[in-house]
Scaffold this motif. Structure first.
Motif, short mmCIF file in Angstrom:
data_model
loop_
_atom_site.label_atom_id
_atom_site.label_comp_id
_atom_site.label_asym_id
_atom_site.label_seq_id
_atom_site.Cartn_x
_atom_site.Cartn_y
_atom_site.Cartn_z
N ARG A 606 0.81 -1.22 0.00
CA ARG A 606 0.00 0.00 0.00
C ARG A 606 0.84 1.27 0.00
O ARG A 606 0.30 2.37 0.11
CB ARG A 606 -0.92 0.00 1.24
CG ARG A 606 -1.86 -1.18 1.30
CD ARG A 606 -2.77 -1.12 2.49
NE ARG A 606 -2.05 -1.31 3.74
CZ ARG A 606 -2.62 -1.26 4.93
NH1 ARG A 606 -3.90 -0.99 5.04
NH2 ARG A 606 -1.91 -1.46 6.02
N ALA A 607 2.17 1.14 -0.15
CA ALA A 607 3.06 2.27 0.10
C ALA A 607 2.71 3.51 -0.74
O ALA A 607 2.45 4.57 -0.19
CB ALA A 607 4.50 1.84 -0.14
N TYR A 608 2.73 3.41 -2.05
CA TYR A 608 2.50 4.56 -2.91
C TYR A 608 1.07 4.61 -3.44
O TYR A 608 0.75 5.44 -4.29
CB TYR A 608 3.48 4.54 -4.09
CG TYR A 608 4.83 5.12 -3.76
CD1 TYR A 608 4.95 6.42 -3.27
CD2 TYR A 608 5.99 4.36 -3.93
CE1 TYR A 608 6.20 6.94 -2.97
CE2 TYR A 608 7.24 4.88 -3.64
CZ TYR A 608 7.33 6.17 -3.15
OH TYR A 608 8.56 6.70 -2.86
N LEU A 609 0.23 3.72 -2.95
CA LEU A 609 -1.12 3.62 -3.50
C LEU A 609 -1.93 4.90 -3.34
O LEU A 609 -2.64 5.31 -4.28
CB LEU A 609 -1.84 2.43 -2.86
CG LEU A 609 -3.10 1.92 -3.55
CD1 LEU A 609 -2.87 1.69 -5.03
CD2 LEU A 609 -3.57 0.64 -2.88
N PRO A 610 -1.89 5.60 -2.19
CA PRO A 610 -2.67 6.85 -2.09
C PRO A 610 -2.27 7.87 -3.16
O PRO A 610 -3.13 8.49 -3.79
CB PRO A 610 -2.37 7.35 -0.68
CG PRO A 610 -1.96 6.16 0.09
CD PRO A 610 -1.24 5.28 -0.89
N LEU A 611 -0.96 8.05 -3.37
CA LEU A 611 -0.49 9.01 -4.36
C LEU A 611 -0.92 8.59 -5.77
O LEU A 611 -1.33 9.43 -6.59
CB LEU A 611 1.03 9.12 -4.29
CG LEU A 611 1.68 10.17 -5.20
CD1 LEU A 611 1.15 11.56 -4.88
CD2 LEU A 611 3.20 10.13 -5.05
N LEU A 612 -0.85 7.31 -6.05
CA LEU A 612 -1.27 6.81 -7.35
C LEU A 612 -2.75 7.07 -7.58
O LEU A 612 -3.18 7.52 -8.66
CB LEU A 612 -0.96 5.31 -7.45
CG LEU A 612 -1.51 4.57 -8.67
CD1 LEU A 612 -0.96 5.17 -9.95
CD2 LEU A 612 -1.15 3.09 -8.58
N LEU A 613 -3.58 6.80 -6.57
CA LEU A 613 -5.02 7.03 -6.69
C LEU A 613 -5.32 8.51 -6.89
O LEU A 613 -6.21 8.88 -7.68
CB LEU A 613 -5.74 6.49 -5.46
CG LEU A 613 -5.78 4.96 -5.32
CD1 LEU A 613 -6.19 4.55 -3.92
CD2 LEU A 613 -6.74 4.36 -6.35
N GLU A 614 -4.60 9.35 -6.16
CA GLU A 614 -4.82 10.79 -6.31
C GLU A 614 -4.41 11.26 -7.71
O GLU A 614 -5.09 12.10 -8.32
CB GLU A 614 -4.03 11.55 -5.25
CG GLU A 614 -4.60 11.38 -3.84
CD GLU A 614 -3.65 11.78 -2.74
OE1 GLU A 614 -4.08 11.84 -1.58
OE2 GLU A 614 -2.46 12.05 -3.04
N ALA A 615 -3.30 10.73 -8.23
CA ALA A 615 -2.87 11.10 -9.58
C ALA A 615 -3.92 10.67 -10.62
O ALA A 615 -4.22 11.41 -11.57
CB ALA A 615 -1.52 10.45 -9.88
#
Length: 785
Positions: A606-615
């Motif tokens: 889940r590390a970069y998942l929030p940033l990816l979803l926001e992008a």
């Protein structure tokens, strides 16, 4: 005897009743054994089934309680007595019983067969010579007869945490429903309060859905309300001791129930059972062999002993993972009992030490694999053994074993980061680092300390604590440079570049990334080079040099694919998708995002998942799907809260610009609804929501320039993070902790942690001081959401 009546209703076993009833109606099936640990509800289930089918048997059903018997001939006598037949002494007991049953179409319920298993051949004789006889047995171990159809009786279903916001579904979950029903029987009023239902759900989870344990907990509800009972359930064997006086003595406390099973084991099996109690969340057969007296995993005597524990329902065998790996586990109350027995045996320290060393070796073996082509497999393996890894780490810390503490924390730091256990990992790393002297001796300890400092720096960066991240990284850098570790130096410089980038210092970030790239090249670390080049692409993106960003990300993506680094590929793709969006290439951007999200979904982490979803939310907003953009961004916000990874301040204005555009397009009411829906989604659901987007066909995207002075992220007073400033505004507005938690969709404990950080940073002694600070620094007016 005829079937005894039950004073209570059956809860949560409709499926089992239906399946076993169908088997008993099949004339080809004449022996069904309900197998399960003591207290799992075998007797109650057998009675319910027997009542439901007794009209299907011309001579009805009979119930034989074997709990008081130990000798096989007494079993035959008990059956004779139950069916009202006499033994005159002129013929053998078995022959007399056969004669009595030969013409009867009867269901015979034999309860508690585990202590008279030697009588099993006699049961086979009866079945062979009495063609209309059907037997339903309950036992903690199978009878091992060719006639037998085993039916494992497991715990009641426990609630998934996804139900914790849905009181009606929570109350309907079988284990919670049983607890509520039994609480009602002892005079405790039914509750529909969500907080109480969540506490009851946690009680059921803590007790692993064991019906007897749940009923004993209900008896305590006369005195203890749900949350008070939950707080006392760390040692359930000590609390669950108040069963009804008219139940068998072995069922009046949970410990007595387990004593009954334990006493039936051989000495060899008892020793293995208590040693296996050291495992948390189960283990592989190989780990069990290693920790329990150093057996070989193919040793026949060891495997036989394991098999007997499985048959006795004290141990469960499951198959997990794509390779269907055999895994052993205990229900948690049984494990606590095994640990009690282990402690009393005097073997505890030796077994715990073997356990800790085994999992240290696993962590160190896994660390490089988490960056390689098999990372998905190894991530899943560490997640399955996370409980064991935690216990092993705690053992080394409590024993003052500094070297092994450092080695294990360093080896787990990448796992903590990629899996989203950021807060937990940082706490462990800080605890371990505090144990070590400032100038450790020995190359191994020095390297472990440097790696632990590097891990702490990465996790602090993810939490948005850039000062701590930088301090940890500079301390690690000094150790890596002293030892000539070019790869370690590259990792440190890369994270320092990240810190500069999120602070908006693009020039410094670019310099640090170039130095990192040079160090990785010197070390021959291709993966490090690829990771750094991805970050260099983001520097170019932030500088609005989208063509250079595109070239760098295409190159890093190619390197990551060649390495087979799934998470590296996913992050490079997500970064590329953002750049493609700003280049006006929405179709290509969506393809990159979809592949990236699919990789995260399949690989875990889940590390970069929030940033990816926001992008991707930006791309959705740009493509005209405003409703989904807001919903996906809400899901990303919830995930950030869950893993304690606040949004970088430098990214927030740009994201908000696109979300404001989406909100304006769909309207305020629809926007609020979509955001709240996103907040309620699980990780899997928000990924599915994002992947469900139709093909984007919006116009070429030429975003509003983010170089305007009014759009630059402003430094907040007192070193507060954006989330801390938001909490402070609410405090200044007079909101209580509970109200703040509700508005932010977080727990009260999280709000309290934010307030502790705020008070420490601004020197406030309480809410009055904090409000005064907010007013003085113009933080008392809420910003536009």
């Amino acid at each position: 005897m005829t079937l005894p009546t039950s004073p209570d209703v059956m809860v949560g076993r409709a499926r089992e009743v239906s399946l076993i009833r169908d088997r008993l109606k099949n004339r080809e099936i004449r022996l069904v054994t309900l197998c399960g640990v003591g207290g799992i509800g075998k007797t109650r289930l057998a009675l319910e089934i027997a009542r439901s089918v007794q009209t299907d048997f011309a001579d009805g059903s009979r119930f034989v309680d074997l709990a008081a018997f130990r000798e096989p001939p007494l079993v035959l006598s008990a059956i004779l007595s139950c069916i009202n037949a006499r033994h005159t002494g002129r013929r053998l007991l078995l022959d007399a019983l056969k004669r009595a049953l030969q013409r009867r179409h009867l269901l015979l319920v034999l309860d508690n067969f585990e202590q008279v298993l030697q009588a099993a051949p006699l049961i086979a004789e009866l079945l062979k010579d009495c063609p209309s006889l059907t037997i339903l047995a309950t036992s903690r171990a199978p009878l091992r007869l060719s006639w037998e159809h085993e039916f494992p009786v497991g715990p009641l279903e426990i609630p998934d945490k996804e139900l914790y916001r849905q009181p009606h579904e929570l109350a309907a979950c079988p284990s919670v429903a049983l607890l509520l029903e039994r609480m009602g029987r002892v005079g405790v009023a039914d509750t529909q309060e969500l907080d109480d239902l969540v506490a009851l759900a946690e009680i059921c989870r803590r007790l692993d859905g064991i019906p007897l344990a749940i009923e004993l907990a209900a008896a305590r509800a006369r005195l203890l309300p749900p949350r008070a009972m939950l707080a006392r359930l760390e040692r359930p064997l000590n609390l669950l001791t108040a069963g009804p006086r008219d139940t068998p003595a072995r069922h009046q406390t949970l410990r007595k129930t387990f004593d009954w099973s334990y006493d039936l084991l051989t000495d060899v099996d008892q020793k293995l059972f208590r040693q296996l109690g050291v495992f948390v969340g189960g283990c592989t057969i190989e780990a069990a062999a290693r920790v329990s007296d150093g057996h070989s995993p193919v040793d026949v005597m060891f495997l036989d002993s394991l098999g007997r524990l499985v048959e006795a329902s004290l141990l469960r065998r499951e198959e997990q993972g794509p390779a269907r790996e055999a895994r052993l586990s205990m229900l948690e109350p049984i494990r606590e009992y095994a640990l009690e027995r282990l402690q009393a045996s005097g073997e505890a320290d030796l077994v715990r030490q073997r356990h800790a060393i085994a999992y240290l070796e696993l962590a160190e073996l896994a660390d490089p694999e988490l960056r390689g082509a098999r990372q998905t497999e190894w991530l899943a393996r560490l997640e399955r053994d996370h409980g064991n890894l935690r216990v092993a780490q705690r053992w080394f810390i409590e024993r003052g074993d500094v070297e092994r503490s450092l080695r294990m924390a360093a080896a787990l730091s990448w796992f903590w980061w990629i899996s989203g256990f950021i807060r937990e990992g940082l706490e462990r790393l800080k605890e371990v680092l505090a144990q070590q002297a400032p100038h450790p001796r020995g190359a191994l300890v020095t390297l472990a300390r440097a790696n632990a400092l590097c891990g702490a720096g990465v996790l602090a960066y993810q939490q948005g604590d850039l000062a701590s991240s930088s301090a940890h990284m500079h301390a690690a850098l000094a150790l890596y440079e002293h030892s000539g570790d070019a790869r370690g130096r590259g990792l440190v410089l890369n994270t320092l570049g990240n810190c500069a980038l999120v602070q908006g210092d693009v020039s410094r970030a670019e310099l640090l990334y170039e130095q990192s790239l040079e160090a990785h090249r010197a070390a021959g670390d291709v993966r490090g080079q690829a990771q750094t080049m991805t970050n260099m692409g983001l520097v170019a993106f932030q500088s609005k040099n989208y063509d250079r960003a595109h070239r760098l990300l295409i190159e890093s993506l190619s390197m990551e694919r060649a390495l087979g680094d799934t998470h590296g590929v996913a992050f490079a793709l997500g970064s590329l998708g953002l750049v493609q969006c700003y280049r006006g290439e929405l179709v290509a951007a969506q393809a990159s995002f979809r592949e990236s999200l699919s990789l995260w979904r399949d690989a875990g982490g889940r590390a970069y998942l929030p940033l990816l979803l926001e992008a991707y939310a930006v791309a959705l907003a740009a493509g005209g799907d405003g409703l989904r953009a807001v919903r996906v961004a809400g899901g990303a916000a919830a995930l950030r809260e869950e893993i304690d990874a606040p949004r970088p301040a430098v990214w927030t204005p740009e994201l908000n610009r696109w979300l404001d555009m989406a909100r304006a397009a769909i309207g305020r009411e629809a926007s609020t609804k979509a955001w709240n829906e996103g907040l309620a989604l699980s990780v899997e659901e928000v990924i599915a929501e994002a992947l469900a987007a139709e093909r984007l066909t919006g116009p070429r995207v030429m975003p509003v320039s983010s170089s305007k002075a009014s759009d630059e992220p402003k430094a907040l007073p007192g070193g507060l993070t954006p989330r801390e400033a938001e909490v402070l505004r609410m405090v200044a507005s007079g909101d209580t902790n509970k109200e703040i938690a509700g508005k932010l969709v977080v727990s009260i404990a999280t709000v309290e942690r934010h307030l502790a950080n705020i008070y420490g940073k601004i020197g406030a002694r309480g809410r009055a001081d904090a409000t005064a600070f907010a007013i003085t620094h113009s933080l008392h007016q809420p910003t536009r959401q």
